[in-house]
Design an enzyme around this catalytic site. Structure first.
Site, PDB file in Angstrom:
ATOM      1  N   LYS A 111     -53.013   3.708  52.064  1.00  0.00           N
ATOM      2  CA  LYS A 111     -53.216   4.424  53.009  1.00  0.00           C
ATOM      3  C   LYS A 111     -53.859   3.809  54.362  1.00  0.00           C
ATOM      4  O   LYS A 111     -53.834   4.420  55.503  1.00  0.00           O
ATOM      5  CB  LYS A 111     -54.463   5.486  52.430  1.00  0.00           C
ATOM      6  CG  LYS A 111     -53.677   6.248  51.394  1.00  0.00           C
ATOM      7  CD  LYS A 111     -54.834   7.404  50.925  1.00  0.00           C
ATOM      8  CE  LYS A 111     -54.079   8.257  49.952  1.00  0.00           C
ATOM      9  NZ  LYS A 111     -55.145   9.231  49.338  1.00  0.00           N
ATOM     10  N   LYS A 192     -43.922   9.051  43.975  1.00  0.00           N
ATOM     11  CA  LYS A 192     -44.486  10.192  43.222  1.00  0.00           C
ATOM     12  C   LYS A 192     -44.627  11.422  44.014  1.00  0.00           C
ATOM     13  O   LYS A 192     -44.807  11.227  45.021  1.00  0.00           O
ATOM     14  CB  LYS A 192     -45.864   9.768  42.580  1.00  0.00           C
ATOM     15  CG  LYS A 192     -46.970   9.894  43.553  1.00  0.00           C
ATOM     16  CD  LYS A 192     -48.386   9.774  42.654  1.00  0.00           C
ATOM     17  CE  LYS A 192     -49.415  10.000  43.743  1.00  0.00           C
ATOM     18  NZ  LYS A 192     -50.227  11.436  43.602  1.00  0.00           N
ATOM     19  N   LYS A 195     -49.634  15.260  46.837  1.00  0.00           N
ATOM     20  CA  LYS A 195     -50.019  16.479  47.810  1.00  0.00           C
ATOM     21  C   LYS A 195     -49.860  16.407  49.431  1.00  0.00           C
ATOM     22  O   LYS A 195     -49.703  17.555  49.956  1.00  0.00           O
ATOM     23  CB  LYS A 195     -51.651  16.642  47.630  1.00  0.00           C
ATOM     24  CG  LYS A 195     -52.062  17.047  46.366  1.00  0.00           C
ATOM     25  CD  LYS A 195     -53.526  17.359  46.185  1.00  0.00           C
ATOM     26  CE  LYS A 195     -54.241  16.096  46.705  1.00  0.00           C
ATOM     27  NZ  LYS A 195     -55.599  16.136  46.460  1.00  0.00           N
TER      28      LYS A 195
HETATM   29  P1  ADP Z   1     -52.008  13.420  45.486  1.00  0.00           P
HETATM   30  O1  ADP Z   1     -51.931  12.087  45.045  1.00  0.00           O
HETATM   31  O2  ADP Z   1     -50.683  14.290  45.339  1.00  0.00           O
HETATM   32  O3  ADP Z   1     -52.699  13.700  46.794  1.00  0.00           O
HETATM   33  P2  ADP Z   1     -54.438  13.509  44.060  1.00  0.00           P
HETATM   34  O4  ADP Z   1     -54.480  11.975  44.136  1.00  0.00           O
HETATM   35  O5  ADP Z   1     -55.467  14.406  44.886  1.00  0.00           O
HETATM   36  O6  ADP Z   1     -53.211  14.222  44.492  1.00  0.00           O
HETATM   37  O7  ADP Z   1     -54.516  13.762  42.498  1.00  0.00           O
HETATM   38  C1  ADP Z   1     -55.117  14.580  41.619  1.00  0.00           C
HETATM   39  C2  ADP Z   1     -55.017  14.658  40.306  1.00  0.00           C
HETATM   40  O8  ADP Z   1     -53.486  14.577  39.935  1.00  0.00           O
HETATM   41  C3  ADP Z   1     -55.294  12.932  39.796  1.00  0.00           C
HETATM   42  O9  ADP Z   1     -55.500  12.864  38.698  1.00  0.00           O
HETATM   43  C4  ADP Z   1     -53.840  12.316  39.883  1.00  0.00           C
HETATM   44  O10 ADP Z   1     -53.590  11.179  39.005  1.00  0.00           O
HETATM   45  C5  ADP Z   1     -52.898  13.257  39.550  1.00  0.00           C
HETATM   46  N1  ADP Z   1     -51.363  13.284  40.177  1.00  0.00           N
HETATM   47  C6  ADP Z   1     -51.311  12.959  41.344  1.00  0.00           C
HETATM   48  N2  ADP Z   1     -50.010  13.168  41.652  1.00  0.00           N
HETATM   49  C7  ADP Z   1     -49.378  12.912  40.463  1.00  0.00           C
HETATM   50  C8  ADP Z   1     -48.014  12.947  39.820  1.00  0.00           C
HETATM   51  N3  ADP Z   1     -46.990  12.867  40.744  1.00  0.00           N
HETATM   52  N4  ADP Z   1     -47.836  12.976  38.476  1.00  0.00           N
HETATM   53  C9  ADP Z   1     -48.997  13.086  37.696  1.00  0.00           C
HETATM   54  N5  ADP Z   1     -50.197  13.100  37.963  1.00  0.00           N
HETATM   55  C10 ADP Z   1     -50.351  13.237  39.340  1.00  0.00           C
END
Ligand code: ADP
Ligand code: TRP
Length: 334
Positions: A111, A192, A195
């Site tokens: 980031k 992956k 969000k």
């Molecule tokens: P993002 O990375 O999508 O912004 P966050 O980091 O806020 O989401 O993640 C919130 C929760 O969802 C965390 O526990 C994270 O490990 C899980 N998570 C995020 N993306 C994935 C994914 N693609 N597959 C499985 N778990 C995920």
């Protein structure tokens, strides 16, 4: 039963990866006194943000988590910033965390490489996350694979604090779901699902059914026509099988044998995803019109009761005088 805690940062839109990686594992087993869920709004301030948007998203995330099945009668459910002990412990933990270990976190590296104006809070974000976890004697942290490194840091900080001062903290561990710890992006299945990244590759929990279907039907596959489960060589197809597996409980490799072609597979995945997500979206539509203020205030009050003694113990161990409000004979300002 172990005490379990997880949190969701109100930035971007919650998606199926979040659901299978962290929401569903938490919601499946909620035990009063043992299950804690937070909306981690302080974490949403680590990247450039719009204040009104963070506030609106905090409420929207709370409603969506409730719609996903977080049950405030069985889980402690609160907004992180409404429990000031998180910020207070954060500072104390910064005094046992190393600059080098914070800088090595993969998410910080990724980031910070993107933006020019990197906030100090982006660097210290995993230490705030450690405070979230350590405040409540958390044993298990259900998270997706991408957050494992941050939970490891929380472990290291707990062990170091306990050894240097006094055994104040329970040492936590990350728990990942057996399948779906890392749901991939539908368009770029080597990254992956996230969000904040392009909407086309992300199955969002608030997407209407036709949007979900369209996204699944347009998912990247490969030049072959036969369905097989091979995450290395065929990440797109493997990801669809993983999503279906998470929806149905059948292993991805077994599912692969049941499909004649990609069209067939995609239609089945789309049906399964819509069947899962549509009731959540409908519950959300009802909840978002309700005033969640009292519910969140009650959650914060319950959280403070648990968190306060832990902060007092940490303050004492690290060498501080009692806090003003805890000093005998001095009345706190209301
Ligand atoms: P993002 O990375 O999508 O912004 P966050 O980091 O806020 O989401 O993640 C919130 C929760 O969802 C965390 O526990 C994270 O490990 C899980 N998570 C995020 N993306 C994935 C994914 N693609 N597959 C499985 N778990 C995920
Ligand atoms: N950092 C996590 C994320 O962005 C959210 C989070 C904040 C969290 N505090 C936490 C997750 C404590 C688990 C435990 O996804």
């Amino acid at each position: 039963m172990a005490r379990r805690l997880t949190a969701f940062t109100p930035s971007g839109e919650l998606h199926l990866g979040n659901y299978f990686g962290a929401i569903e594992p938490l919601v499946r087993q909620q035990i009063p006194g043992e299950t804690l869920v937070f909306v981690s709004d302080l974490h949403a301030l680590t990247l450039p943000h719009d204040p009104a948007e963070v506030r609106a998203r905090t409420t929207s995330f709370a409603a969506l988590l409730l719609a996903c099945g977080v049950d405030p009668r069985r889980s402690l459910f609160a907004v992180q910033s409404q429990v000031p002990e998180h910020a207070e412990l954060h500072y104390l933990l910064e005094c046992v965390a190393g600059f080098g270990e914070a800088r090595r976190m993969i998410q910080f590296k990724e980031k910070s490489a993107r933006g020019q104006q990197v906030r100090v809070s982006l660097l210290t974000y995993p230490i705030l996350m450690a405070a979230d976890i350590l405040l409540y004697d958390t044993e298990e942290v259900p998270v997706g694979e991408d957050q494992r490194q941050h939970v490891e840091l929380a472990r290291d900080i707990a062990l170091r604090f306990n050894a240097a001062y006094r055994p104040v903290f329970t040492v936590p561990r990350a728990v990942n779901p057996p399948v779906a710890a890392r749901i991939m992006d539908l368009i770029t299945p080597t990254a992956k699902m996230s969000k904040s990244v392009a909407a086309a590759g992300s199955l969002r929990l608030l997407d209407p059914p036709e949007v979900l279907r369209r996204k699944v039907m347009r998912a990247t596959t490969d030049g072959s026509t036969e369905v097989s489960y091979d995450p290395e060589q065929r990440p797109g197809v493997a990801n669809l099988l993983t999503i279906l597996s998470a929806c149905t409980g059948t292993e991805p490799a077994r599912l692969a044998e049941t499909f004649g072609g990609y069209g067939d597979l995609k239609r089945t995945v789309a049906d399964a995803v819509v069947a899962l997500v549509e009731p959540i979206r409908r519950r959300y539509d009802e909840l978002i019109d309700e005033d969640l203020g009292d519910l969140l205030t009650a959650g914060a009050a319950a959280a403070r009761e648990l968190a306060r003694p832990k902060v007092i113990a940490a303050r004492e161990a690290i060498g501080l005088l009692p806090a003003y409000a805890e000093t005998p004979g001095i009345r706190p300002i209301a």
